[in-house]
Write a protein that holds these residues in place. Structure first.
Motif, PDB file in Angstrom:
ATOM      1  N   GLN A   1       0.831  -1.202   0.000  1.00 23.24           N
ATOM      2  CA  GLN A   1       0.000   0.000   0.000  1.00 23.24           C
ATOM      3  C   GLN A   1       0.862   1.246   0.000  1.00 23.24           C
ATOM      4  N   ASN A   2       0.235   2.346  -0.348  1.00 27.55           N
ATOM      5  CA  ASN A   2       0.945   3.608  -0.258  1.00 27.55           C
ATOM      6  C   ASN A   2       1.117   3.971   1.205  1.00 27.55           C
ATOM      7  N   PRO A   3       2.258   4.523   1.559  1.00 23.70           N
ATOM      8  CA  PRO A   3       2.434   4.918   2.954  1.00 23.70           C
ATOM      9  C   PRO A   3       1.474   6.038   3.339  1.00 23.70           C
ATOM     10  N   ILE A   4       1.049   6.003   4.606  1.00 27.41           N
ATOM     11  CA  ILE A   4       0.158   7.055   5.099  1.00 27.41           C
ATOM     12  C   ILE A   4       0.996   8.290   5.434  1.00 27.41           C
ATOM     13  N   LEU A   5       2.225   8.016   5.886  1.00 28.76           N
ATOM     14  CA  LEU A   5       3.134   9.100   6.258  1.00 28.76           C
ATOM     15  C   LEU A   5       4.490   8.728   5.679  1.00 28.76           C
ATOM     16  N   SER A   6       5.061   9.657   4.941  1.00 26.10           N
ATOM     17  CA  SER A   6       6.325   9.326   4.307  1.00 26.10           C
ATOM     18  C   SER A   6       7.324  10.433   4.594  1.00 26.10           C
ATOM     19  N   ILE A   7       8.417  10.043   5.221  1.00 20.95           N
ATOM     20  CA  ILE A   7       9.439  11.024   5.576  1.00 20.95           C
ATOM     21  C   ILE A   7      10.651  10.756   4.695  1.00 20.95           C
ATOM     22  N   GLU A   8      11.109  11.793   4.036  1.00 22.11           N
ATOM     23  CA  GLU A   8      12.211  11.611   3.089  1.00 22.11           C
ATOM     24  C   GLU A   8      13.370  12.507   3.471  1.00 22.11           C
ATOM     25  N   ASP A   9      14.498  11.902   3.737  1.00 23.16           N
ATOM     26  CA  ASP A   9      15.755  12.611   3.915  1.00 23.16           C
ATOM     27  C   ASP A   9      15.606  13.835   4.822  1.00 23.16           C
ATOM     28  N   LEU A  10      14.978  13.634   5.964  1.00 29.68           N
ATOM     29  CA  LEU A  10      14.700  14.755   6.864  1.00 29.68           C
ATOM     30  C   LEU A  10      15.964  15.205   7.601  1.00 29.68           C
ATOM     31  N   ASN A  11      16.166  16.496   7.635  1.00 27.17           N
ATOM     32  CA  ASN A  11      17.278  17.081   8.388  1.00 27.17           C
ATOM     33  C   ASN A  11      16.729  18.130   9.338  1.00 27.17           C
ATOM     34  N   VAL A  12      17.112  18.053  10.603  1.00 31.95           N
ATOM     35  CA  VAL A  12      16.677  19.043  11.584  1.00 31.95           C
ATOM     36  C   VAL A  12      17.901  19.575  12.303  1.00 31.95           C
ATOM     37  N   LYS A  13      17.959  20.894  12.434  1.00 28.21           N
ATOM     38  CA  LYS A  13      19.076  21.497  13.162  1.00 28.21           C
ATOM     39  C   LYS A  13      18.542  22.411  14.245  1.00 28.21           C
ATOM     40  N   PHE A  14      19.247  22.439  15.365  1.00 28.70           N
ATOM     41  CA  PHE A  14      18.928  23.353  16.454  1.00 28.70           C
ATOM     42  C   PHE A  14      20.062  24.352  16.591  1.00 28.70           C
ATOM     43  N   THR A  15      19.718  25.571  16.927  1.00 22.88           N
ATOM     44  CA  THR A  15      20.759  26.555  17.209  1.00 22.88           C
ATOM     45  C   THR A  15      20.745  26.816  18.697  1.00 22.88           C
ATOM     46  N   LEU A  16      21.901  26.579  19.330  1.00 21.31           N
ATOM     47  CA  LEU A  16      22.018  26.757  20.773  1.00 21.31           C
ATOM     48  C   LEU A  16      23.237  27.613  21.046  1.00 21.31           C
ATOM     49  N   ARG A  17      23.056  28.763  21.616  1.00 22.53           N
ATOM     50  CA  ARG A  17      24.165  29.677  21.921  1.00 22.53           C
ATOM     51  C   ARG A  17      25.105  29.822  20.728  1.00 22.53           C
ATOM     52  N   GLY A  18      24.532  30.047  19.562  1.00 19.40           N
ATOM     53  CA  GLY A  18      25.355  30.283  18.384  1.00 19.40           C
ATOM     54  C   GLY A  18      25.918  29.022  17.744  1.00 19.40           C
ATOM     55  N   GLN A  19      25.775  27.874  18.448  1.00 14.25           N
ATOM     56  CA  GLN A  19      26.280  26.631  17.869  1.00 14.25           C
ATOM     57  C   GLN A  19      25.139  25.885  17.193  1.00 14.25           C
ATOM     58  N   VAL A  20      25.468  25.107  16.184  1.00 10.15           N
ATOM     59  CA  VAL A  20      24.433  24.369  15.474  1.00 10.15           C
ATOM     60  C   VAL A  20      24.520  22.892  15.842  1.00 10.15           C
ATOM     61  N   LEU A  21      23.376  22.344  16.244  1.00  6.78           N
ATOM     62  CA  LEU A  21      23.296  20.930  16.604  1.00  6.78           C
ATOM     63  C   LEU A  21      22.496  20.224  15.515  1.00  6.78           C
ATOM     64  N   HIS A  22      23.093  19.250  14.906  1.00 12.17           N
ATOM     65  CA  HIS A  22      22.431  18.529  13.814  1.00 12.17           C
ATOM     66  C   HIS A  22      21.679  17.341  14.409  1.00 12.17           C
ATOM     67  N   ALA A  23      20.411  17.550  14.774  1.00  5.59           N
ATOM     68  CA  ALA A  23      19.687  16.540  15.562  1.00  5.59           C
ATOM     69  C   ALA A  23      19.198  15.378  14.713  1.00  5.59           C
ATOM     70  N   ILE A  24      18.730  15.649  13.509  1.00  5.34           N
ATOM     71  CA  ILE A  24      18.266  14.584  12.613  1.00  5.34           C
ATOM     72  C   ILE A  24      19.088  14.690  11.334  1.00  5.34           C
ATOM     73  N   ARG A  25      19.772  13.588  11.003  1.00  7.02           N
ATOM     74  CA  ARG A  25      20.713  13.650   9.897  1.00  7.02           C
ATOM     75  C   ARG A  25      20.239  12.793   8.732  1.00  7.02           C
ATOM     76  N   GLY A  26      19.330  13.343   7.954  1.00  8.37           N
ATOM     77  CA  GLY A  26      18.915  12.647   6.737  1.00  8.37           C
ATOM     78  C   GLY A  26      18.193  11.340   6.992  1.00  8.37           C
ATOM     79  N   VAL A  27      17.029  11.394   7.647  1.00  8.59           N
ATOM     80  CA  VAL A  27      16.289  10.186   7.985  1.00  8.59           C
ATOM     81  C   VAL A  27      15.126   9.992   7.017  1.00  8.59           C
ATOM     82  N   SER A  28      14.965   8.796   6.520  1.00  9.72           N
ATOM     83  CA  SER A  28      13.817   8.465   5.680  1.00  9.72           C
ATOM     84  C   SER A  28      13.052   7.318   6.327  1.00  9.72           C
TER      85      SER A  28
END
Lengths: 350, 311
Positions: free
Chosen positions: A6-33
């Motif tokens: 079946q077709n997926p109900i929810l499809s996540i493709e190559d997701l990237n999430v970054k947080f900025t904390l005190r000027g630094q960047v935290l790469h929390a999600i690194r390309g998740v599908s």
């Protein structure tokens, strides 16, 4: 598996999430599908800080203000959720389409409102019922989640409920929204073992009754064997292994999955030290080179430190991100107790 | 044989009550057990069963309503002499459940770990104190330089280690560990469990391990007592308890252990304990019976017969 077609109900493709904390960047999600299929239940397993909660929060627009989706897509019902900017957009999804059960039932309920009112809020907002009809719907959902004597319980406050009962109320609120997807973020971590099993059974029953797709988030592989059709193992902001429940428990391929399974006390041998993963998870403020788990993996290959492995397919449903699956890699057998688990499969105290 | 081992802690007919004298709530109801020197004794039950209360009554946080707690042969509940109080305060230490809330956020690790040493009557020079803190931190696998940091700079597992260091610095004989790993991640749990058993081997410590999760308790404990609503319902060596659980509540608890095994989980039959199943009455009262050497169960005469057949 029919669902896979079946077709997926929810499809996540190559997701990237970054947080900025005190000027630094935290790469929390690194390309998740990840594809979630209708009607299935999938468990996302990982340590604290692995990004499992951030990952699902993205699907509900609940990221903290300093977090940002920097790449990829979340497709749901023909929409790309990453393009949502305002709360108004999200209100169409949150609760109505995707609902969430939070970890701690002690803090996720409003202590100043009766639990009946709190459930009725969801019923009125999402089912469009008013007055007596809404009241009846609340009583119905209360008995659905196994709370007896609903008319009396309706008038009680959260402090009059035990931990397990409160979690039932939280589930009632989530289900009252009539969502299509139910996300359970560590639904049983704050509860006793006996209650834990009851709550998991309840979520399973709700899934059947309301035809839900469920996503579990947990750090404990031990609790998901009963509830999950598929398991995704997350480490350092990445899914390192995904497969059906049987595949992940009986034939795990990623060294991190081996390590997670080995450290379960259920598998420990008395008077011998329990397997413990050495070191700490990587600091996501720094860029990660190669396999994120390599520094903690005593049997890491040289290439693990140099290049990030691709997702190798073991079967159609089972994939793992480890160089061990490359045809050129040396044959590394999983640790002994992992093999033992497979052999005694189905016989807990053998 | 068991009788030759030294009993470090003896709890006899202990009752703990809360609330006013007119409306008392009995949290612990005539509990009796003993803990041998050098063993790990598990106390298992659901929340509200009174397991934490027993631990706290032993360490003198809660007053007892009746019964006795003996430590190293001396009674330590009720009014005791100041010297004995000091001795007990040093020799019995506690590790708490939630490392996020059991450490003083505003104190440095150095102070947190050595707070017990400041007790009056102990004369320790600053240099000695520093040395002891460094050693305690090393013993639990932390670095001495952590002493100058605050608790919020540490992860959950590291904080729990600080909590353990704080107990160790007093050189105790007996440690009450109240759900020491419930709030930790699975991978960190293993590290803390290993640390506890390693320390036990090195120093001959005795533990009272309080938990709700039988799978963890089975792994670490020598003997286990199961407690329900303030009453101890079964007590046995841990393998014996898992092989022959007799009391219906023990069986319900065992059936609830999650297994990392999908096939076993699918075939699992969950037992639910209903206290009404006992049919106790005035003439059919439950007693604390030793059904096999070292295996005790709370049962009436009739039930005892049924249980015997199960063995």
């Amino acid at each position: 598996m029919g669902e896979q077609l079946q077709n997926p109900i929810l499809s996540i493709e190559d997701l990237n999430v970054k947080f900025t904390l005190r000027g630094q960047v935290l790469h929390a999600i690194r390309g998740v599908s990840l594809d979630v299929h209708p009607g299935e239940s999938i468990a996302i397993v990982g340590e604290s800080g692995s990004g499992k909660s951030v990952f699902v929060k993205c699907t509900m627009g609940l990221l903290d203000a300093n977090g940002q989706i920097t790449g990829g897509a979340i497709r749901y019902n023909g929409m790309d959720l990453t393009s949502f900017r305002t709360d108004e957009d999200w209100l169409k999804i949150r609760g109505r389409e995707i609902a969430m059960v939070f970890q701690d039932p002690m803090t996720s309920l409003n202590p100043l409102k009766t639990i009946g009112k709190q459930i009725q809020e969801a019923v009125e907002l999402h089912q469009g019922l008013k007055g007596a009809a809404a009241y009846r719907a609340v009583l119905e959902v209360l008995s659905d989640v196994g709370i007896d004597d609903a008319p009396r319980r309706y008038k009680q406050y959260p402090h009059e409920f035990s931990g397990g009962m409160r979690q039932r109320v939280v589930i009632a609120i989530a289900v009252a929204c009539r969502p299509r997807i139910l996300i359970c973020d560590e639904p049983t971590t704050a509860l006793d073992v006996t209650i834990q099993t009851q709550i998991l059974e309840l979520i399973k029953a709700m899934q059947k009754k309301y035809n839900l797709t469920t996503i579990y988030i947990t750090h404990d592989l031990g609790v998901v064997a009963n509830v999950a059709d598929r398991i995704a193992v997350m480490y350092a902001g990445d899914i390192v292994e995904v497969g059906t429940c049987e595949e992940v428990f009986y034939d795990p391929r990623h060294p991190y999955t081996w390590a997670l399974l080995s450290s379960l006390p259920q598998l420990g041998v008395k008077n011998e030290p329990l397997y413990a993963i050495q070191g700490t998870p990587p600091n996501l403020f720094h860029e990660i080179r190669g396999d994120a788990f390599a520094p903690r993996n005593p049997r890491a290959l040289k290439i693990d430190f140099l290049e990030r492995p691709p997702m190798f397919a073991v079967t159609q449903t089972h994939k793992a991100r480890t160089w061990l699956l490359d045809p050129r890699a040396p044959q590394v057998a999983p640790p002994e107790h992992i093999r033992a688990l497979r052999e005694k499969g189905g016989n807990p105290y053998a | 044989m068991p009788d030759q081992r030294k009993k470090l802690v003896e709890v006899q007919d202990l009752t703990v009550q809360f609330g006013s004298r007119r409306h008392p709530f009995t949290a612990v109801d005539h509990a009796s057990f003993h803990i041998y020197q050098g063993e790990t004794f598990g106390l298992v039950g659901e929340s509200g069963s009174g397991k934490t209360t027993i631990g706290r009554a032993i360490i003198r946080i809660h007053p007892t309503a009746s019964g006795k707690v003996l430590f190293d042969g001396k009674q330590i509940n009720g009014p005791i002499s100041r010297e004995l109080d000091r001795e007990v305060t040093r020799r019995i230490q506690m590790i708490f459940q939630d490392p996020m809330s059991s450490l003083n956020e505003r104190a440095k690790v150095d102070y947190i770990v050595s707070e017990g040493l400041y007790a009056p009557g102990r004369k320790i020079s600053e240099a000695q104190r520093r040395e002891m803190v460094d050693k305690a931190l090393c013993d639990v696998g932390l670095l001495p330089e952590f002493a100058s940091r605050f608790p919020h700079e540490f992860s959950g597992g590291q904080r729990q280690r600080i909590g353990i260091a704080r107990a160790l610095i007093m050189e105790p004989d007996f440690i009450i560990a109240d759900e020491p790993i419930s709030a930790l991640d699975v991978s960190i749990r293993a590290q803390v469990l290993n640390l506890l058993s390693q320390l036990q081997k090195e120093r001959g410590l005795t533990y009272l391990f309080i938990a709700h999760d039988l799978s963890v308790v089975r792994f670490i404990c020598d003997r286990i007592a199961v407690i329900h609503k303030g009453k101890i319902v079964e007590l046995a060596e841990s393998e014996e308890l898992f092989a022959h659980p007799l009391h219906p509540y023990t069986r319900a608890l065992l059936s609830a252990i999650p297994q990392p095994d999908p096939i076993a989980e699918r075939n699992k039959k969950l037992l639910v304990y209903d206290p009404a199943c006992h049919r106790y009455s005035e003439t059919n009262r439950p007693g604390w019976e030793e059904i096999l050497p070292g295996h005790f169960v709370l049962a009436s005469r009739e039930e005892l017969e049924e249980y015997r057949e199960l063995l």
